[in-house]
Design a protein around this motif. Structure first.
Motif, short mmCIF file in Angstrom:
data_model
loop_
_atom_site.label_atom_id
_atom_site.label_comp_id
_atom_site.label_asym_id
_atom_site.label_seq_id
_atom_site.Cartn_x
_atom_site.Cartn_y
_atom_site.Cartn_z
N TYR A 21 0.83 -1.21 0.00
CA TYR A 21 0.00 0.00 0.00
C TYR A 21 0.86 1.26 0.00
N ALA A 28 0.16 3.63 -9.29
CA ALA A 28 -1.26 3.91 -9.50
C ALA A 28 -1.45 5.23 -10.23
N THR A 33 -5.09 4.82 -11.98
CA THR A 33 -5.97 4.04 -11.12
C THR A 33 -5.67 4.44 -9.68
N THR A 34 -6.29 3.76 -8.74
CA THR A 34 -6.09 4.11 -7.35
C THR A 34 -5.19 3.09 -6.66
N GLU A 36 -5.77 1.93 -3.83
CA GLU A 36 -6.64 0.98 -3.12
C GLU A 36 -6.92 -0.26 -3.97
N TRP A 37 -6.94 -0.11 -5.30
CA TRP A 37 -7.17 -1.27 -6.15
C TRP A 37 -6.03 -2.27 -5.98
N TYR A 38 -4.79 -1.78 -5.97
CA TYR A 38 -3.64 -2.66 -5.76
C TYR A 38 -3.65 -3.24 -4.35
N LEU A 40 -6.35 -3.94 -2.54
CA LEU A 40 -7.36 -5.00 -2.50
C LEU A 40 -6.88 -6.24 -3.26
N LYS A 41 -6.23 -6.03 -4.38
CA LYS A 41 -5.71 -7.16 -5.15
C LYS A 41 -4.67 -7.95 -4.35
#
Length: 89
Positions: A21, A28, A33-34, A36-38, A40-41
């Motif tokens: 994070y 990102a 992109t954000t 947060e997507w990474y 969550l992944k």
């Protein structure tokens, strides 16, 4: 020993989530992109990995010894295919 190992795995998994994070901000931004997507992944991958480890340790070791010969013979064609791809591609 099992509880200590489990605690270490869980602690290292949490640390890896924090490291991912904190380090994906620039990536990102470059990919529009954000972060947060990474996050969550990576969290999903960590959870799936911990679940797979937990399930694997619940299976009796004698089951693994029975399928080890089959797995060894099944791995030979894959190794050969990998060497073929490295040489000719």
């Amino acid at each position: 020993m099992t509880k200590s190992f489990g605690r270490w795995c869980f602690a290292l998994s949490l640390i890896s989530i924090l490291v991912v994070y904190s380090s994906v901000g620039t990536l990102a931004f470059k990919r529009s992109t954000t972060a947060e997507w990474y996050l969550l992944k990576h969290t999903l991958m960590v959870v799936l990995g911990l679940a797979a480890m937990w399930l694997a340790h619940k299976i009796d070791y004698r089951y693994y010894s029975k399928i080890s010969r089959l797995a060894l013979w099944a791995s030979v064609p894959f190794a050969d295919l990998h060497l073929y791809e490295r040489c000719y591609n």
